[in-house]
Write a protein that holds these residues in place. Structure first.
Motif, mmCIF file in Angstrom:
data_model
loop_
_atom_site.group_PDB
_atom_site.id
_atom_site.type_symbol
_atom_site.label_atom_id
_atom_site.label_comp_id
_atom_site.label_asym_id
_atom_site.label_seq_id
_atom_site.Cartn_x
_atom_site.Cartn_y
_atom_site.Cartn_z
ATOM 1 N N GLN A 173 0.827 -1.207 0.000
ATOM 2 C CA GLN A 173 0.000 0.000 0.000
ATOM 3 C C GLN A 173 0.861 1.257 0.000
ATOM 4 O OE1 GLN A 173 -3.504 0.368 -0.005
ATOM 5 N NE2 GLN A 173 -3.418 -1.778 -0.600
ATOM 6 N N ALA A 176 2.341 1.697 -3.519
ATOM 7 C CA ALA A 176 1.353 2.195 -4.473
ATOM 8 C C ALA A 176 1.059 3.680 -4.238
ATOM 9 C CB ALA A 176 0.071 1.372 -4.357
ATOM 10 N N THR A 177 0.994 4.082 -2.975
ATOM 11 C CA THR A 177 0.753 5.497 -2.658
ATOM 12 C C THR A 177 1.910 6.364 -3.125
ATOM 13 O OG1 THR A 177 -0.573 4.877 -0.721
ATOM 14 C CG2 THR A 177 0.284 7.126 -0.797
ATOM 15 N N ILE A 181 -0.221 4.921 -7.730
ATOM 16 C CA ILE A 181 -0.906 3.842 -8.436
ATOM 17 C C ILE A 181 -2.189 3.482 -7.690
ATOM 18 C CG2 ILE A 181 -0.738 1.458 -9.251
ATOM 19 C CD1 ILE A 181 2.293 1.811 -9.328
ATOM 20 N N THR A 182 -3.293 3.390 -8.406
ATOM 21 C CA THR A 182 -4.572 3.022 -7.775
ATOM 22 C C THR A 182 -4.910 1.548 -7.972
ATOM 23 O OG1 THR A 182 -5.752 3.726 -9.777
ATOM 24 C CG2 THR A 182 -5.501 5.353 -8.005
ATOM 25 N N GLU A 183 -4.416 0.942 -9.034
ATOM 26 C CA GLU A 183 -4.648 -0.481 -9.284
ATOM 27 C C GLU A 183 -3.334 -1.134 -9.684
ATOM 28 O OE1 GLU A 183 -7.730 -1.203 -12.061
ATOM 29 O OE2 GLU A 183 -9.272 -0.142 -10.915
ATOM 30 N N LEU A 184 -3.054 -2.286 -9.080
ATOM 31 C CA LEU A 184 -1.790 -2.972 -9.358
ATOM 32 C C LEU A 184 -2.006 -4.479 -9.226
ATOM 33 C CD1 LEU A 184 1.257 -2.785 -9.920
ATOM 34 C CD2 LEU A 184 1.617 -2.689 -7.439
ATOM 35 N N PRO A 185 -2.069 -5.209 -10.334
ATOM 36 C CA PRO A 185 -2.215 -6.676 -10.268
ATOM 37 C C PRO A 185 -0.997 -7.309 -9.598
ATOM 38 C CG PRO A 185 -2.706 -5.844 -12.479
ATOM 39 C CD PRO A 185 -2.070 -4.714 -11.723
ATOM 40 N N THR A 186 -1.235 -8.199 -8.660
ATOM 41 C CA THR A 186 -0.141 -8.853 -7.948
ATOM 42 C C THR A 186 -0.433 -10.340 -7.786
ATOM 43 O OG1 THR A 186 -1.136 -8.335 -5.796
ATOM 44 C CG2 THR A 186 0.489 -6.776 -6.658
ATOM 45 N N HIS A 288 -5.371 -5.830 1.693
ATOM 46 C CA HIS A 288 -4.322 -4.911 1.254
ATOM 47 C C HIS A 288 -3.403 -5.513 0.204
ATOM 48 C CE1 HIS A 288 -4.849 -2.821 5.398
ATOM 49 N NE2 HIS A 288 -5.627 -2.294 4.491
#
Length: 289
Positions: A173, A176-177, A181-186, A288
């Motif tokens: 998190q 990404a902040t 980035i608001t969307e991130l495939p993991t 998360h």
């Protein structure tokens, strides 16, 4: 690290650093500031800090500086931002590489990933081109983590390794902040945590079965209590004192058994709530990832 805390070192360019007041949120239990001093003042002052939560916070520091024999001190106000993962210190190698991990592909070069790691863990930045790897250990728990990234055609393939889903979720998190980035495939795998979850679910089923069994036994005992009270009252009306005493003696024994069953049910209920709380915390941590 031996005291399970980090030391914030204040240094005075001239004179003696007598004491300091540090104000911050979510660091000092029950208050928002703390006073630090030394019995033998020198040009430096060590301020031990500990953090129970993963949160970056701004420290407002008022340092009192002056000559060793002076009665009047100068107060110097400075600010310092304590990073989110300040309780993790860098190490060269980990004793054991964590089995849990989360990995993904960033729409950024790995230099941005390295910049995030630098500010999140308060370590000097390195000049990286194709790969980056950093090892850190918690001063409170001894938990090890590894953060790494490799260049993949102008993008950064990253991996966050830690046996705690909560810690990995917090790092993901924060990353990404930092990158906006608001969307991130993991992709994630935490064998130790999943094994613990399976054990918790098994214990939940076990405690729930015990609860249902105890509830049925208590219901039977309650019906028996009602019957004994009625028989004892009938014996009193018929002036059969011997039978009445026998009924009340049986009632006393059944009541003791009911109290024992209640204690068992209460302990089982508390154990069930504890396991359900662990399962809920696991679910919240998975959100998360």
């Amino acid at each position: 690290a031996q005291n399970k805390c980090i030391d914030l070192i204040l240094t005075a360019s001239e004179g003696t650093l007598r004491s300091a007041v540090i104000s911050a949120e979510l660091i000092f239990p029950g208050c928002d500031s703390a006073f630090f001093h030394s019995d033998n003042p020198t040009g430096t002052l060590s301020c031990p800090l500990t953090m129970d939560k993963f949160v970056a916070t701004d420290l407002q520091i008022s340092a009192m500086v002056g000559a060793r024999t002076a009665d009047i001190m100068q107060v110097h106000d400075i600010s310092f931002r304590l990073p989110k993962f300040a309780m993790f210190i860098p190490v060269r190698d980990l004793v054991k590489l964590p089995t849990g991990f989360v990995t993904g592909l960033l729409p950024e070069r790995i230099s941005r990933f390295q910049l995030w790691a630098s500010q999140a863990f308060n370590v000097p930045p390195d000049d990286v081109t194709t790969s980056y790897s950093g090892n850190f250990v918690s001063v409170k728990t001894g938990m090890g983590i590894n953060v790494s990234a490799t260049d993949r055609g102008g993008k950064g393939e990253f991996t966050l390794r830690c046996d705690s889903i909560e810690v990995c979720g917090e790092m993901l998190q924060d990353l990404a902040t930092f990158l906006g980035i608001t969307e991130l495939p993991t992709t994630a795998d935490f064998p130790t945590e999943l094994d613990s979850l399976q054990k918790s679910m098994s214990k939940v089923d076990e405690h729930n079965n015990v609860r249902m069994k105890l509830s049925g036994e208590m219901a039977d005992s309650t019906q028996l209590v009602k019957a004994l009270v009625i028989k004892a009252e009938d014996s009193r009306i018929l002036a059969d004192m011997k039978q009445m005493k026998r009924m009340y003696a049986n009632l006393y024994e059944v009541n003791r058994e009911l109290m024992g069953e209640y204690l068992k049910r209460s302990n089982n209920h508390n154990a069930l709530l504890s396991e359900l709380k662990d399962v809920n915390n696991m679910i919240l941590s998975l959100i998360h990832i």
